[in-house]
Design a protein around this motif. Structure first.
Motif, PDB file in Angstrom:
ATOM      1  N   MET A  57     -49.113   8.599 -13.137  1.00 40.44           N
ATOM      2  CA  MET A  57     -48.414   9.645 -13.875  1.00 40.44           C
ATOM      3  C   MET A  57     -49.186   9.941 -15.165  1.00 40.44           C
ATOM      4  N   ALA A  58     -49.436  11.207 -15.441  1.00 40.58           N
ATOM      5  CA  ALA A  58     -50.148  11.625 -16.655  1.00 40.58           C
ATOM      6  C   ALA A  58     -49.139  11.990 -17.740  1.00 40.58           C
ATOM      7  N   ASP A  59     -49.461  11.613 -18.967  1.00 36.84           N
ATOM      8  CA  ASP A  59     -48.608  11.941 -20.108  1.00 36.84           C
ATOM      9  C   ASP A  59     -49.354  12.871 -21.048  1.00 36.84           C
ATOM     10  N   ILE A  60     -48.637  13.864 -21.549  1.00 39.16           N
ATOM     11  CA  ILE A  60     -49.183  14.800 -22.527  1.00 39.16           C
ATOM     12  C   ILE A  60     -48.268  14.744 -23.748  1.00 39.16           C
ATOM     13  N   ASN A  61     -48.851  14.578 -24.915  1.00 40.53           N
ATOM     14  CA  ASN A  61     -48.085  14.571 -26.160  1.00 40.53           C
ATOM     15  C   ASN A  61     -48.750  15.527 -27.147  1.00 40.53           C
ATOM     16  N   ILE A  62     -47.966  16.460 -27.663  1.00 45.86           N
ATOM     17  CA  ILE A  62     -48.467  17.468 -28.596  1.00 45.86           C
ATOM     18  C   ILE A  62     -47.552  17.483 -29.814  1.00 45.86           C
ATOM     19  N   VAL A  63     -48.147  17.422 -30.993  1.00 45.14           N
ATOM     20  CA  VAL A  63     -47.379  17.518 -32.236  1.00 45.14           C
ATOM     21  C   VAL A  63     -47.898  18.726 -32.996  1.00 45.14           C
ATOM     22  N   GLN A  64     -46.985  19.625 -33.357  1.00 38.00           N
ATOM     23  CA  GLN A  64     -47.342  20.826 -34.109  1.00 38.00           C
ATOM     24  C   GLN A  64     -46.506  20.851 -35.379  1.00 38.00           C
ATOM     25  N   GLU A  65     -47.160  20.813 -36.519  1.00 39.06           N
ATOM     26  CA  GLU A  65     -46.430  20.927 -37.781  1.00 39.06           C
ATOM     27  C   GLU A  65     -46.011  22.375 -38.000  1.00 39.06           C
ATOM     28  N   HIS A  66     -44.920  22.545 -38.763  1.00 46.52           N
ATOM     29  CA  HIS A  66     -44.441  23.898 -39.065  1.00 46.52           C
ATOM     30  C   HIS A  66     -43.735  23.907 -40.416  1.00 46.52           C
ATOM     31  N   THR A  67     -43.494  25.098 -40.906  1.00 45.28           N
ATOM     32  CA  THR A  67     -42.760  25.273 -42.163  1.00 45.28           C
ATOM     33  C   THR A  67     -41.519  26.142 -41.941  1.00 45.28           C
ATOM     34  N   LEU A  68     -41.023  26.147 -40.721  1.00 44.11           N
ATOM     35  CA  LEU A  68     -39.886  26.983 -40.359  1.00 44.11           C
ATOM     36  C   LEU A  68     -38.559  26.351 -40.777  1.00 44.11           C
ATOM     37  N   THR A  69     -37.564  27.189 -40.983  1.00 42.63           N
ATOM     38  CA  THR A  69     -36.208  26.692 -41.197  1.00 42.63           C
ATOM     39  C   THR A  69     -35.723  26.114 -39.857  1.00 42.63           C
ATOM     40  N   PRO A  70     -34.688  25.278 -39.882  1.00 44.12           N
ATOM     41  CA  PRO A  70     -34.192  24.733 -38.608  1.00 44.12           C
ATOM     42  C   PRO A  70     -33.834  25.813 -37.589  1.00 44.12           C
ATOM     43  N   LYS A  71     -33.195  26.896 -38.027  1.00 45.02           N
ATOM     44  CA  LYS A  71     -32.834  27.982 -37.095  1.00 45.02           C
ATOM     45  C   LYS A  71     -34.076  28.649 -36.521  1.00 45.02           C
ATOM     46  N   LYS A  72     -35.048  28.956 -37.378  1.00 41.27           N
ATOM     47  CA  LYS A  72     -36.269  29.605 -36.898  1.00 41.27           C
ATOM     48  C   LYS A  72     -37.067  28.666 -35.997  1.00 41.27           C
ATOM     49  N   ALA A  73     -37.051  27.370 -36.290  1.00 37.70           N
ATOM     50  CA  ALA A  73     -37.741  26.405 -35.436  1.00 37.70           C
ATOM     51  C   ALA A  73     -37.094  26.369 -34.057  1.00 37.70           C
ATOM     52  N   ARG A  74     -35.758  26.413 -34.025  1.00 40.81           N
ATOM     53  CA  ARG A  74     -35.055  26.410 -32.734  1.00 40.81           C
ATOM     54  C   ARG A  74     -35.348  27.696 -31.963  1.00 40.81           C
ATOM     55  N   ASP A  75     -35.356  28.815 -32.653  1.00 39.88           N
ATOM     56  CA  ASP A  75     -35.695  30.087 -32.004  1.00 39.88           C
ATOM     57  C   ASP A  75     -37.115  30.045 -31.446  1.00 39.88           C
ATOM     58  N   ALA A  76     -38.035  29.456 -32.218  1.00 41.32           N
ATOM     59  CA  ALA A  76     -39.426  29.333 -31.767  1.00 41.32           C
ATOM     60  C   ALA A  76     -39.509  28.416 -30.551  1.00 41.32           C
ATOM     61  N   ALA A  77     -38.767  27.313 -30.572  1.00 42.93           N
ATOM     62  CA  ALA A  77     -38.757  26.388 -29.436  1.00 42.93           C
ATOM     63  C   ALA A  77     -38.210  27.078 -28.194  1.00 42.93           C
ATOM     64  N   GLN A  78     -37.218  27.916 -28.386  1.00 41.95           N
ATOM     65  CA  GLN A  78     -36.652  28.663 -27.265  1.00 41.95           C
ATOM     66  C   GLN A  78     -37.721  29.570 -26.658  1.00 41.95           C
ATOM     67  N   LYS A  79     -38.537  30.199 -27.506  1.00 47.67           N
ATOM     68  CA  LYS A  79     -39.625  31.049 -27.011  1.00 47.67           C
ATOM     69  C   LYS A  79     -40.639  30.236 -26.214  1.00 47.67           C
ATOM     70  N   VAL A  80     -40.984  29.042 -26.726  1.00 43.76           N
ATOM     71  CA  VAL A  80     -41.909  28.164 -26.006  1.00 43.76           C
ATOM     72  C   VAL A  80     -41.326  27.837 -24.633  1.00 43.76           C
ATOM     73  N   ALA A  81     -40.051  27.467 -24.601  1.00 43.26           N
ATOM     74  CA  ALA A  81     -39.394  27.107 -23.347  1.00 43.26           C
ATOM     75  C   ALA A  81     -39.398  28.270 -22.366  1.00 43.26           C
ATOM     76  N   GLU A  82     -39.080  29.455 -22.854  1.00 42.98           N
ATOM     77  CA  GLU A  82     -39.039  30.623 -21.979  1.00 42.98           C
ATOM     78  C   GLU A  82     -40.411  30.925 -21.391  1.00 42.98           C
ATOM     79  N   LYS A  83     -41.460  30.830 -22.210  1.00 42.26           N
ATOM     80  CA  LYS A  83     -42.813  31.108 -21.725  1.00 42.26           C
ATOM     81  C   LYS A  83     -43.270  30.048 -20.720  1.00 42.26           C
ATOM     82  N   LEU A  84     -42.998  28.772 -21.024  1.00 41.26           N
ATOM     83  CA  LEU A  84     -43.385  27.713 -20.094  1.00 41.26           C
ATOM     84  C   LEU A  84     -42.570  27.788 -18.808  1.00 41.26           C
ATOM     85  N   ALA A  85     -41.290  28.125 -18.923  1.00 42.61           N
ATOM     86  CA  ALA A  85     -40.441  28.262 -17.739  1.00 42.61           C
ATOM     87  C   ALA A  85     -40.975  29.358 -16.824  1.00 42.61           C
ATOM     88  N   GLU A  86     -41.391  30.454 -17.430  1.00 38.61           N
ATOM     89  CA  GLU A  86     -41.919  31.576 -16.661  1.00 38.61           C
ATOM     90  C   GLU A  86     -43.241  31.209 -15.981  1.00 38.61           C
TER      91      GLU A  86
END
Length: 93
Positions: free
Chosen positions: A1-30
């Motif tokens: 089993m291969a493991d991938i770990n990615i850490v990305q720093e940000h300066t977003l507010t919690p709401k904007k970070a969640r919105d950004a994470a949702q975008k990542v999820a939608e793009k990866l899901a697609e």
């Protein structure tokens, strides 16, 4: 089993970070036909042979992906695409 770990720093507010994470999820899901759901500040995603999390903290977004045997060969491509999307969405702040 291969493991991938990615850490990305940000300066977003919690709401904007969640919105950004949702975008990542939608793009990866697609792109990779993933199902996903939120559990607090952790976004869990999976499909046959792939599962992972995207955890939001105050100044970081941390993605952890576990690939099954068949997807292990694609780990470099998956890591590259996921890193690119995380940098684009979280680093754009």
């Amino acid at each position: 089993m291969a493991d991938i770990n990615i850490v990305q720093e940000h300066t977003l507010t919690p709401k904007k970070a969640r919105d950004a994470a949702q975008k990542v999820a939608e793009k990866l899901a697609e792109e990779f036909d993933l199902a996903y759901e939120w559990e607090g500040d952790v976004l869990r995603f999976e499909r046959s042979g792939v599962n992972g999390t995207l955890t939001l903290t105050k100044h970081k977004a941390e993605m952890s992906i576990k690939l099954g045997f068949l997807f292990g060969a694609f780990a470099p491509v998956i890591q590259s695409k996921a890193s690119e999307k995380m940098a684009k969405i979280f680093g754009a702040a």
